[in-house]
Design a protein around this motif. Sequence first.
Motif, PDB file in Angstrom:
ATOM      1  N   TRP A 106       0.830  -1.455  -0.359  1.00  0.00           N
ATOM      2  CA  TRP A 106      -0.236  -0.111  -0.015  1.00  0.00           C
ATOM      3  C   TRP A 106       0.684   1.162   0.018  1.00  0.00           C
ATOM      4  N   LYS A 107       2.347   1.181   0.765  1.00  0.00           N
ATOM      5  CA  LYS A 107       2.570   2.092   0.682  1.00  0.00           C
ATOM      6  C   LYS A 107       2.569   2.723  -0.794  1.00  0.00           C
ATOM      7  N   ASP A 108       2.993   1.525  -1.466  1.00  0.00           N
ATOM      8  CA  ASP A 108       3.582   2.919  -3.101  1.00  0.00           C
ATOM      9  C   ASP A 108       2.224   2.622  -3.772  1.00  0.00           C
ATOM     10  N   SER A 109       0.888   1.959  -3.831  1.00  0.00           N
ATOM     11  CA  SER A 109      -0.016   1.573  -4.728  1.00  0.00           C
ATOM     12  C   SER A 109      -1.311   2.658  -3.836  1.00  0.00           C
ATOM     13  N   ASP A 110      -1.165   2.887  -3.148  1.00  0.00           N
ATOM     14  CA  ASP A 110      -2.665   4.108  -1.788  1.00  0.00           C
ATOM     15  C   ASP A 110      -1.450   3.986  -1.122  1.00  0.00           C
ATOM     16  N   HIS A 111      -0.551   5.680  -1.052  1.00  0.00           N
ATOM     17  CA  HIS A 111       0.125   5.732   0.323  1.00  0.00           C
ATOM     18  C   HIS A 111      -0.672   6.472   0.887  1.00  0.00           C
ATOM     19  N   ARG A 118      -0.620   5.144   5.212  1.00  0.00           N
ATOM     20  CA  ARG A 118      -1.115   6.774   5.784  1.00  0.00           C
ATOM     21  C   ARG A 118      -2.344   6.167   7.072  1.00  0.00           C
ATOM     22  N   THR A 119      -3.295   6.234   6.649  1.00  0.00           N
ATOM     23  CA  THR A 119      -4.637   6.172   7.379  1.00  0.00           C
ATOM     24  C   THR A 119      -4.492   5.269   8.287  1.00  0.00           C
ATOM     25  N   ALA A 120      -4.009   4.312   7.443  1.00  0.00           N
ATOM     26  CA  ALA A 120      -4.268   2.709   8.135  1.00  0.00           C
ATOM     27  C   ALA A 120      -3.429   2.955   9.693  1.00  0.00           C
ATOM     28  N   PHE A 121      -2.229   3.059   9.906  1.00  0.00           N
ATOM     29  CA  PHE A 121      -1.026   3.738  10.960  1.00  0.00           C
ATOM     30  C   PHE A 121      -2.111   4.388  11.954  1.00  0.00           C
ATOM     31  N   GLN A 122      -2.021   5.454  11.534  1.00  0.00           N
ATOM     32  CA  GLN A 122      -3.010   6.732  12.018  1.00  0.00           C
ATOM     33  C   GLN A 122      -3.988   6.028  13.010  1.00  0.00           C
ATOM     34  N   ILE A 154      -3.524  12.479  25.644  1.00  0.00           N
ATOM     35  CA  ILE A 154      -3.437  11.700  24.838  1.00  0.00           C
ATOM     36  C   ILE A 154      -2.437  12.403  23.863  1.00  0.00           C
ATOM     37  N   ASP A 155      -1.327  11.655  22.926  1.00  0.00           N
ATOM     38  CA  ASP A 155      -0.765  12.602  22.378  1.00  0.00           C
ATOM     39  C   ASP A 155      -1.169  12.519  20.910  1.00  0.00           C
ATOM     40  N   PRO A 156      -0.991  13.152  20.164  1.00  0.00           N
ATOM     41  CA  PRO A 156      -1.663  13.271  18.630  1.00  0.00           C
ATOM     42  C   PRO A 156      -1.018  11.997  18.161  1.00  0.00           C
ATOM     43  N   PRO A 157      -1.389  10.926  17.702  1.00  0.00           N
ATOM     44  CA  PRO A 157      -1.039   9.672  16.927  1.00  0.00           C
ATOM     45  C   PRO A 157       0.494   9.847  15.795  1.00  0.00           C
ATOM     46  N   PRO A 158       1.796   9.235  15.353  1.00  0.00           N
ATOM     47  CA  PRO A 158       2.727   9.316  15.172  1.00  0.00           C
ATOM     48  C   PRO A 158       2.382   9.355  13.727  1.00  0.00           C
ATOM     49  N   VAL A 159       2.661  10.061  13.468  1.00  0.00           N
ATOM     50  CA  VAL A 159       2.505   9.707  11.136  1.00  0.00           C
ATOM     51  C   VAL A 159       3.206   9.182  10.914  1.00  0.00           C
ATOM     52  N   PRO A 160       2.967   8.146  10.636  1.00  0.00           N
ATOM     53  CA  PRO A 160       4.203   6.929   9.943  1.00  0.00           C
ATOM     54  C   PRO A 160       4.814   7.469   8.658  1.00  0.00           C
ATOM     55  N   LYS A 161       6.562   6.889   9.336  1.00  0.00           N
ATOM     56  CA  LYS A 161       7.255   7.293   7.474  1.00  0.00           C
ATOM     57  C   LYS A 161       7.122   6.762   6.729  1.00  0.00           C
ATOM     58  N   PRO A 162       7.357   6.852   5.592  1.00  0.00           N
ATOM     59  CA  PRO A 162       7.312   5.777   4.268  1.00  0.00           C
ATOM     60  C   PRO A 162       7.843   4.735   5.048  1.00  0.00           C
ATOM     61  N   MET A 163       8.026   3.519   4.121  1.00  0.00           N
ATOM     62  CA  MET A 163       8.646   2.249   4.797  1.00  0.00           C
ATOM     63  C   MET A 163       9.248   1.698   3.269  1.00  0.00           C
TER      64      MET A 163
END
Length: 276
Positions: free
Chosen positions: A207-212, A216-220, A267-276
């Motif tokens: 998904w990182k390449d096909s639907d970034h 990103r939404t999934a991790f958040q 609660i801290d805002p959830p971290p934005v995942p870095k592209p893998m």
Amino acid sequence: MSKSSPENPVAFTMGWGATVLGLFGGISLFLPGPFKDFMLAHPLWAWAGLMLLLIVYRQIVAWNLRSSEDRQSKLWGRKVTALSNHWSREEIRLAAEFKKKESELFRINREKDDSLLNERLESMKMNGGFHTYLAEGVDHRNLSYSFIVQLEEQLTKWRRDWREFFDPEVARAWERFTAAAAAYQSKVSEYMWTKDIGDNLHVPPEWKDSDHEQYRTAFQELEMCRTALYVALNELHRIQHAKGITAPLQASDTSATPAGMARNNLIDPPPVPKPM
């Protein structure tokens, strides 16, 4: 004093005396004798005496009635006071008995809540395996399959359990916790996959390449739901401690700061995942 006895003997005697004398004087007017002669010789004094007897009789009767009313009033006053005191004591007794039963019912319901909450959190004790992994071990790039299976099994058991909590605070906290657990389990089912049963779960890396954006939404959303579940579970542990519910702790290293949590459980805002 019996019902046949006069309430005021003096007034009773004087009244009857005046009555007898008056009747005797009236009858004597028609009978021969010295009294009739006196009445005829001195009619003014005779009739004045009869009128006086009648007036005395009337006053005695009025006095007797007033005395009787006063005695009845005092008697009723004493009865009302006695009845009021009786009901006051009865009210105090009933209030104390009600409070005692209410306290006993509260104690019984508290014990039921304690037992039920401890039973449901048996596998999620403070610093236990589930609690520690939820706080420090969750990685949505490589999530433990057994962790999610345990959560799903607990949700299934809780949905079958019809028992409810009596304490409103405990009931609300439990409702928030089960809702957070169901929401997290739903997000894991939506965004995470495994190659084979028993393997760890992960967000599909393609998904990182096909639907970034979805990647990103999934991790958040996964992190937000995990944090909400951790906060809700900690709130149940807090209630256990605050209400004296005896839940044993399991030894664990508590030095690490729980991921996604800030000081004072904010609660801290959830971290934005870095592209893998």
